[in-house]
Design a protein around this motif. Structure first.
Motif, short mmCIF file in Angstrom:
data_model
loop_
_atom_site.label_atom_id
_atom_site.label_comp_id
_atom_site.label_asym_id
_atom_site.label_seq_id
_atom_site.Cartn_x
_atom_site.Cartn_y
_atom_site.Cartn_z
N GLN A 1 -121.77 42.10 3.88
CA GLN A 1 -120.19 41.30 3.58
C GLN A 1 -118.93 41.74 2.71
O GLN A 1 -118.75 42.29 3.08
N ALA B 1 -115.90 40.82 1.96
CA ALA B 1 -115.41 39.76 2.14
C ALA B 1 -116.01 39.53 0.72
O ALA B 1 -116.56 40.34 0.00
N GLN B 2 -115.95 38.18 0.60
CA GLN B 2 -115.84 37.54 -1.55
C GLN B 2 -117.10 36.90 -1.44
O GLN B 2 -116.67 35.48 -0.89
N GLN C 1 -108.23 36.52 4.76
CA GLN C 1 -109.50 36.06 3.31
C GLN C 1 -110.62 36.30 4.06
O GLN C 1 -110.44 35.33 4.85
N ILE C 2 -111.54 36.89 3.07
CA ILE C 2 -113.05 36.21 3.93
C ILE C 2 -113.64 35.41 2.93
O ILE C 2 -113.61 36.26 1.71
N TYR D 1 -117.60 33.88 1.17
CA TYR D 1 -118.77 33.73 1.97
C TYR D 1 -119.42 33.37 0.74
O TYR D 1 -119.08 33.50 -0.18
N ALA E 1 -119.91 32.86 5.55
CA ALA E 1 -118.92 33.13 5.54
C ALA E 1 -117.38 32.46 6.34
O ALA E 1 -117.80 31.96 7.28
N SER F 1 -113.41 32.78 7.54
CA SER F 1 -111.84 33.89 7.60
C SER F 1 -110.65 33.49 7.49
O SER F 1 -110.73 32.44 7.99
N SER G 1 -110.53 39.81 12.06
CA SER G 1 -111.76 39.43 11.76
C SER G 1 -112.81 39.40 12.20
O SER G 1 -113.87 39.60 11.33
N MET H 1 -116.69 41.11 11.24
CA MET H 1 -117.44 40.68 10.84
C MET H 1 -118.85 41.49 12.27
O MET H 1 -119.77 40.92 11.76
#
Ligand code: 5CA
Length: 437
Positions: A61, A66-67, A130-131, A133, A160, A162, A173, A177
């Protein structure tokens, strides 16, 4: 870790509801313990495997930008009333009242909560995409919890979300993924097939389930063998390459029974290539545009200064289910062999010894210390027991590499065996090389 110290309550008597291999094996090797219907404790061995899976999911991720964050398990009903899902979700939702009589719930998923976080913090297209999770416990009051941790009520999920300005960006996005999922499952030693799917209570009109083949799976699947020939290493992370990857996957027939049509299958897939089997859903991704952002008023200013509802997708991986799914995919003829990447230990040392002759145990302890120094996570079977029982036990625990200290070991060479293959006599250096590879 010494086996005599490891908390691994091996069970011999299995409950009658343990019908599939993964459930039986997880109970027998003390990986889990049921605490109520569909609710399990994760004991050290099971917990270790789950944490390794979690870490691989996390790394993949992070690689797509992804954060990670963490949302609570208990949510307020207010946001679910705003989205309209408080009533729609039905009896699967566990509803709770706090001491003030406020309606709360144990989160079955987090679309509402993340949208609420986003709407109060992001106001401009400049902050997109932005993503976000998290990896958190979920609760769904399933009508029929079964198959142990495969379909349970409390389970561990990576979800997650998005956020994009428009459909076109949102699809990028989604593709990212999609790519990340294929890579994640490969690292877990699994071949997952992405299949066009229905969206159910999450909503939207674009969705894929990621399914691994297993006779005991809950989904009936139909696919063209060719899908296994796609080599994901030929794609890179650029938008065009990812779009091409999804097109390539989508051009090959692969559906669950929800979307299955006999004539379509026969028209599109050569008889020899037809796969009709069952599978386990280990991941599910959704694109639903403004299904949540609109009712929850999650608006941002676009380039022209006009307020628009942000476009969202959500992406789940069943982290706890994957422990069972990996067993189903790898358990063969009473032998479990964990993929190296998630094995609870890198190797197990099995010395043959008795009360009166502990020479091999001493050798094993020396070797254990050497391997630990090299950061190799090794299990030492220091339990006094005959070798055939030991081997049976380790066939179940499933550590893929064994170092056997018995008649075949020499002074500085050891019998090294990969489960399901022939053993060889190797020096310590060569064993270290094999285990580190
Ligand atoms: N909000 C979306 C994506 S984040 C969502 O909840 N999708 S889901 O319902 O498909 O769940 C995601 C994954 O969680 C599934 O693919 C499955 O692997 C796992 N999962 C779902 N329900 C259960 C359950 N009852 N027991 C164990 N794992 C489950």
């Amino acid at each position: 870790m010494y086996l005599s110290k490891l908390f691994i309550p091996i069970t011999k008597d299995l409950p009658s509801e343990a019908k599939i291999k993964s459930h039986q094996l997880m109970l027998r090797t003390g990986m889990i313990k049921q605490s109520a219907a569909g609710i399990y404790s994760w004991l050290p061995l099971g917990f270790k495997v789950m944490k390794k899976i979690e870490q691989i999911v996390r790394e993949e991720q992070n690689l797509i930008g992804a954060q990670e964050m963490l949302m609570p398990t208990i949510q307020s009903s207010d946001i679910w009333k705003e989205s309209g899902r408080y009533d729609d979700y039905g009896e699967e939702m566990l509803r709770i009242k706090d001491r003030q009589g406020r309606e709360m719930l144990y989160g079955p998923t987090n679309e509402e909560l993340i949208t609420d976080i986003f709407r109060t913090s992001v106001k401009s297209y400049k902050s997109l995409p932005q993503i976000l999770y998290h990896i958190q416990w979920k609760f769904r009051d399933e009508v029929r919890p079964r198959f142990g941790i495969m379909r349970c009520r409390e389970f561990y999920m990576k979800d997650a979300y998005s956020f994009d300005l428009n459909d076109e960006d949102a699809k990028k996005s989604y593709n990212k993924m999609f790519y990340s999922y294929i890579k994640t499952f490969n690292r877990l030693g699994l071949k997952a097939i992405p299949m066009a799917a229905d969206t159910g209570p999450i909503g939207g009109n674009l969705s894929h389930e990621f399914i691994i083949l297993a006779e005991t799976g809950e989904s009936q699947i139909y696919a063209d063998k060719k899908i296994f020939e796609i080599d994901v290493s030929k794609y890179d992370s650029s938008d065009n390459s990812l779009k091409k990857m999804r097109e390539d996957f989508s051009s090959i027939y692969a559906v669950t029974d929800e979307k299955f049509k006999e004539n379509e299958f026969n028209d599109n897939v050569k008889k020899d290539n037809q796969i009709k089997t069952r599978g386990i859903e280990v991941g599910h991704i959704f694109y639903f545009g403004d299904k949540y952002s609109k009712p929850l008023n999650c608006l941002i200013d676009n380039q022209g200064g006009k307020k628009t509802a942000v476009k969202m997708g959500s992406y789940g991986i069943g982290v706890s289910r994957l422990v069972g799914a990996t067993i189903e995919a790898n358990y063969n003829k009473d032998i479990m062999k964990w993929p190296k990447s998630i094995s609870p230990f890198d190797a197990v040392i099995i010395p043959s010894f008795s009360k009166n002759n502990k020479e091999n145990l001493e050798k094993a302890e020396k070797l254990y210390k050497e391997l630990k120094k090299q950061n190799i996570d090794v299990l030492l079977d220091d339990v006094e027991e005959n070798m055939s029982n030991k081997f049976k036990k380790h066939d179940l625990i499933g550590v893929p590499y064994q170092i056997i200290i018995g008649s075949k070991s020499e002074e500085s060479k050891f019998e090294f065996k990969e489960l399901n293959s022939k053993s060889e006599i190797l020096s310590l250096e060569n064993i270290e090389l094999k285990l580190k590879k």
